[in-house]
Design an enzyme around this catalytic site. Structure first.
Site, PDB file in Angstrom:
ATOM      1  N   HIS B  92      29.432 137.234 -41.406  1.00 40.17           N
ATOM      2  CA  HIS B  92      30.193 137.500 -42.620  1.00 40.17           C
ATOM      3  C   HIS B  92      30.709 138.942 -42.613  1.00 40.17           C
ATOM      4  CE1 HIS B  92      28.640 133.956 -45.295  1.00 40.17           C
ATOM      5  NE2 HIS B  92      29.145 133.565 -44.130  1.00 40.17           N
ATOM      6  N   GLU B  94      30.431 141.322 -44.753  1.00 38.07           N
ATOM      7  CA  GLU B  94      29.453 142.323 -45.179  1.00 38.07           C
ATOM      8  C   GLU B  94      28.567 142.728 -43.992  1.00 38.07           C
ATOM      9  OE1 GLU B  94      30.134 139.391 -46.509  1.00 38.07           O
ATOM     10  OE2 GLU B  94      29.642 139.280 -48.654  1.00 38.07           O
ATOM     11  N   CYS B 120      27.481 136.030 -50.449  1.00 40.05           N
ATOM     12  CA  CYS B 120      26.775 134.745 -50.485  1.00 40.05           C
ATOM     13  C   CYS B 120      25.296 134.981 -50.736  1.00 40.05           C
ATOM     14  CB  CYS B 120      26.986 133.994 -49.181  1.00 40.05           C
ATOM     15  SG  CYS B 120      26.089 134.694 -47.797  1.00 40.05           S
ATOM     16  N   CYS B 129      23.927 137.216 -47.511  1.00 34.56           N
ATOM     17  CA  CYS B 129      24.411 138.602 -47.579  1.00 34.56           C
ATOM     18  C   CYS B 129      23.700 139.370 -48.679  1.00 34.56           C
ATOM     19  CB  CYS B 129      25.916 138.615 -47.804  1.00 34.56           C
ATOM     20  SG  CYS B 129      26.805 138.151 -46.303  1.00 34.56           S
ATOM     21  N   SER B 213      71.506 119.923 -39.036  1.00 34.18           N
ATOM     22  CA  SER B 213      70.603 120.839 -39.758  1.00 34.18           C
ATOM     23  C   SER B 213      70.208 122.072 -38.957  1.00 34.18           C
ATOM     24  CB  SER B 213      69.333 120.082 -40.162  1.00 34.18           C
ATOM     25  OG  SER B 213      68.574 119.748 -39.016  1.00 34.18           O
ATOM     26  N   TRP B 215      71.286 125.564 -37.232  1.00 31.40           N
ATOM     27  CA  TRP B 215      70.215 125.997 -38.117  1.00 31.40           C
ATOM     28  C   TRP B 215      70.803 126.387 -39.448  1.00 31.40           C
ATOM     29  CZ3 TRP B 215      65.576 124.918 -36.283  1.00 31.40           C
ATOM     30  CH2 TRP B 215      65.365 124.878 -34.892  1.00 31.40           C
ATOM     31  N   ARG B 229      52.612 128.521 -40.338  1.00 30.70           N
ATOM     32  CA  ARG B 229      51.987 127.473 -39.520  1.00 30.70           C
ATOM     33  C   ARG B 229      50.580 127.898 -39.105  1.00 30.70           C
ATOM     34  NH1 ARG B 229      56.180 125.339 -34.791  1.00 30.70           N
ATOM     35  NH2 ARG B 229      57.428 123.984 -36.125  1.00 30.70           N
ATOM     36  N   TYR B 347      58.738 114.634 -46.859  1.00 30.44           N
ATOM     37  CA  TYR B 347      58.889 115.458 -48.071  1.00 30.44           C
ATOM     38  C   TYR B 347      58.893 114.557 -49.307  1.00 30.44           C
ATOM     39  CZ  TYR B 347      60.677 119.312 -45.078  1.00 30.44           C
ATOM     40  OH  TYR B 347      60.840 120.297 -44.150  1.00 30.44           O
ATOM     41  N   ASP B 348      59.726 113.532 -49.240  1.00 29.95           N
ATOM     42  CA  ASP B 348      59.903 112.645 -50.389  1.00 29.95           C
ATOM     43  C   ASP B 348      58.581 111.985 -50.777  1.00 29.95           C
ATOM     44  OD1 ASP B 348      61.809 111.382 -52.237  1.00 29.95           O
ATOM     45  OD2 ASP B 348      61.207 109.535 -51.202  1.00 29.95           O
TER      46      ASP B 348
END
Lengths: 411, 411
Positions: B92, B94, B120, B129, B213, B215, B229, B347-348
């Site tokens: 971690h 810390e 934590c 921690c 499309s 670009w 990404r 998408y739709d």
């Protein structure tokens, strides 16, 4: 209708003078505004020019058909005079800056003049600024840019240089150009500058498929749209927007200025009844002047025409109602800029005719979807991306829950 | 496929350690980074926390399913230790900050620990921690926010307070929340976090009516998309995008990190030929792992399935192929986040199912127009604006000729 007749409004002048005096007072109270001496000369010059740009903007909504211009006089590291072009027909910025310095008891000998635009060298209503500069004892002139009028560009600078004055120019060409973009466009193309303003969902819709559009964007976006209205001479709508929204098309939200003329573009008068003329804001010229351009082949009835004239609405026939013919009329009539409010039919016509110079696209925090929803450019025939109209995106800015994109057509 | 198996990659760890050491060197060379003593304690605390946020981001792409966390130790106005969570299963933040301080010979007694997330208090792979803090002599703990896990929230802080340590929390809740938004979403909703990325024209089109499309946006926008990404565990496409673009879906443009798994969502295998499997990037798992989720009613032929398995592609049937069923599978399989690359059908489906948490909308400087052009949400049934999905627009940013809008679905 001659545009220049509309710009001798006393209230506006008084307002500008008040602002100007306020700025004069600030001069005496804030000597710390002077520029840090450790900066290079170039940085010092740019800093003062930016200050002059701010002054120029105080002419908001009042200078058309002239450009916004600001001027600053600096002597021995001290700002001794400020001026800007306050209203069409009024003194030039340089004259006001010189007067401001003299009013405060300063001598101009040895001073530097900062001005956002090349000083004029023609004797118009107010005398040539180059003459004033030569007589004043000013030693150095720094400008943001040359005059965009091809017939003038550089002559003012040359006259000063030939007389032994040090001239530095093009120091803030981008900001200078943006400040006077309408004037610059008018000078270069002899056309009215066209701004298309639209409120869109994130996926580019003007309204749902049921035509629900109020409101896609928020209060801050609508306020900013009023600011831009006030920068234009004409506000254009079509019949659909008139009948659906009964808009007043005035400049509000604290941006009050000389009211731009409202323009209605009509193929015919079908649906424009006497009742509508009597009741709708567009036909109440106490709010703002109103102008109708219509197809000469489809004139109003005699009684309708009489009613419109009685209400003070100007009604002008054109041989055809196209964006090109509208823009030919407006420039010749002295309107230097046109602000398109909508609706979809007007957007479509102006984009298809490639007659939009600037886009103000306000996007609201919604998705609408569906190809039947209302969109910006319905009749587009674009098949290949390489044929799509290209713009330069100048800025994007969050406005509370919405945002504004300013884009210019690439020429 | 268990996601946790993918995160013990040695290269990533080495890269992170190198960055971390570089940051340790900077500590010794730049004591002037310490905070101006004339600031208020609150300002000092916020400044150090912002520094901890920066450290946290060095874990880019490597910490899932854990959150990004950064920590800073400060004693008598001097930064004595820096740490961040470097990779899933690693120490971690810390622990790393404490180790850094000890490595440089500092004593921790009396120090203040700045950490972007509540420490934590459970003994997992690395020990609690809170135990470490109590043993260390640290006197004061300042955190950006509480742990979003409802079962934990506040317990870590309470343990420290009860032991006499001064605890200040929620000091940078907005930035803290943004830093761990995927983790936070996972904790709160027990679902994968879904980001929809799309490139649009200014009028919201994905492609022309001829489906051109490439670009719409520019290089800088595409580069930024690669950054995003790399923040996700899965990259989702549909069959149309696979066949039309043959995308590799790797993280490039200098954002190389552990490759996210590529996910193909299929209603059926029509059009997925042996030739395509042999030749297309998606099926080359040397580039990145690949996973196909398909409708159990439409399985691949035996020979196709054998070929996919031989190529190392994981193929999993689901009872139905809907966004909801996909997300149920992905979370249970240990994928904490999903990045939707398209195309229009995906998408739709995800917008219609209200399964998008974050929108990354890249707008290019073009107008495309026409209702037949490809759009983001084709099947929308929105009639009234009040029914339109509302988002919060978090930011807008110019990226050379294009711009990016980041928006979150309002819940």
């Amino acid at each position: 209708m001659q545009k220049s007749e509309q710009r001798s409004d006393q209230t506006l002048v008084e307002r500008d003078q008040t602002q100007y005096q306020a700025s004069g007072e600030a001069l005496e109270q804030e000597p710390e505004q002077n520029v840090d001496q450790s900066l290079s000369q170039n940085e010092v010059d740019r800093t003062y020019l930016l200050e002059a740009v701010k002054l120029a903007k105080l002419g908001y909504g009042a200078v058309s058909p002239n450009p916004y211009v600001g001027a600053l006089l600096v002597k021995e590291g001290e700002i001794i005079g400020r001026g800007y072009h306050q209203y069409a027909g009024g003194a030039h910025a340089e004259v006001n800056a010189v007067q401001d310095a003299l009013d405060h008891g300063y001598q101009l000998a040895g001073a530097t003049l900062y001005v956002t635009l090349e000083p004029c060298c023609f004797r118009g209503k107010t005398g040539a600024c180059t003459d004033l500069i030569l007589k004043s004892g000013i030693q150095r002139v720094v400008t943001a840019m040359e005059d965009p009028n091809p017939a003038v560009a550089g002559k003012g600078h040359r006259i000063l240089q030939d007389a032994g004055i040090e001239v530095v120019t093009n120091l803030l060409a981008d900001q200078g150009e943006r400040l006077i973009e309408i004037f610059s466009h008018n000078q270069r193309y002899k056309k009215s500058f066209v701004t298309l303003k639209a409120a869109l969902s994130l996926d580019g819709k003007l309204a749902t498929k049921s035509r629900d559009s109020q409101w896609i964007t928020g209060e801050a976006a609508r306020k900013r749209a009023h600011y831009y209205r006030g920068l234009h001479d004409l506000i254009l709508i079509g019949k659909g927007t008139l009948l659906a929204d009964n808009p007043s098309l005035t400049v509000r939200y604290g941006y009050e200025t000389k009211a731009p003329t409202r323009l209605l573009m009509l193929n015919n008068f079908v649906g424009i009844t006497e009742e509508i003329i009597t009741q709708y804001h567009f036909f109440n010229i106490n709010l703002a002047p109103s102008l109708i351009l219509y197809d000469v082949g489809n004139p109003p009835s005699h009684s309708l025409e009489a009613l419109l004239k009685a209400k003070g609405v100007e009604v002008v026939p054109l041989a055809e109602i196209t964006p090109q013919s509208i823009l030919e009329y407006t420039f010749n009539a002295g309107f230097m800029s046109l602000f398109i409010e909508g609706g979809a039919g007007i957007y479509d016509a102006f984009i298809s005719a490639d007659c939009v110079d600037q886009y103000l696209l306000f996007y609201g925090p919604k998705l609408i979807g569906n190809p039947k929803a209302l969109e910006l450019w319905q009749s587009s025939s674009i098949e290949q991306l390489s044929d799509a109209p290209l713009v330069t995106i100048e800025s994007v800015e969050l406005l509370e829950e919405s945002f504004l994109t300013v884009a210019r057509r690439r020429r």
